[in-house]
Design a protein around this motif. Structure first.
Motif, short mmCIF file in Angstrom:
data_model
loop_
_atom_site.label_atom_id
_atom_site.label_comp_id
_atom_site.label_asym_id
_atom_site.label_seq_id
_atom_site.Cartn_x
_atom_site.Cartn_y
_atom_site.Cartn_z
N LEU A 122 28.56 50.33 -45.65
CA LEU A 122 29.18 51.61 -45.30
C LEU A 122 30.52 51.38 -44.59
O LEU A 122 31.52 52.03 -44.92
N PRO B 101 29.94 52.67 -38.41
CA PRO B 101 29.08 53.04 -39.54
C PRO B 101 27.79 53.73 -39.11
O PRO B 101 27.32 54.63 -39.81
N TRP C 199 26.68 57.33 -40.39
CA TRP C 199 25.37 57.48 -41.04
C TRP C 199 24.54 58.56 -40.36
O TRP C 199 23.96 59.42 -41.02
N LEU D 132 24.09 59.25 -50.79
CA LEU D 132 25.37 58.55 -50.71
C LEU D 132 26.46 59.35 -51.42
O LEU D 132 27.60 59.42 -50.94
N TYR E 8 30.74 51.15 -52.08
CA TYR E 8 29.57 50.90 -51.23
C TYR E 8 28.53 50.08 -52.00
O TYR E 8 28.06 49.05 -51.52
#
Length: 111
Positions: A23, A37, A41, A49, A68
């Motif tokens: 990520l 990240p 997230w 995603l 990714y």
């Protein structure tokens, strides 16, 4: 109980370290700056995603997604189940309770 549905990432298996590396890499490669990240997230709250890519790069989200995935699937990593997971799965299997792994992913990761 008639069945148990499991999520694989960060429920059965500790995949978080590799996913956070991918990520961070995709964010910097596609947006041009570093990010935290884990904070990114967590702000996404379990969406796909592709949804994250649409939020970050609406007109070019698949570049983010592909960057990714390419990075994630090329990482050298060892993924282990969390402590106690194997025993829990074995207990459900012994009790003959059907189980399945479910996902929010739109397609298999190898595509």
């Amino acid at each position: 109980m008639t069945a148990v549905l499991w999520d694989m990432d960060d429920t059965l298996l500790n995949t978080l370290p590799g996913r956070m590396k991918a990520l961070a890499y995709a964010h910097e490669a596609c947006l041009g700056w570093k990010t935290d990240p884990e904070a990114l997230w967590r702000s996404h709250r379990g969406g796909s995603l592709e949804d994250m890519g649409r939020r970050l790069l609406p007109d070019d989200y698949m570049r983010f997604v592909n960057t990714y995935r390419e990075h994630y699937y090329n990482l050298a990593r060892e993924i282990d189940p969390y402590p106690g997971v194997v025993a829990v799965l074995e207990a459900f299997q012994q009790a003959e309770i059907p189980m399945a792994v479910v996902t929010s992913k739109i397609a298999w990761g190898g595509d």
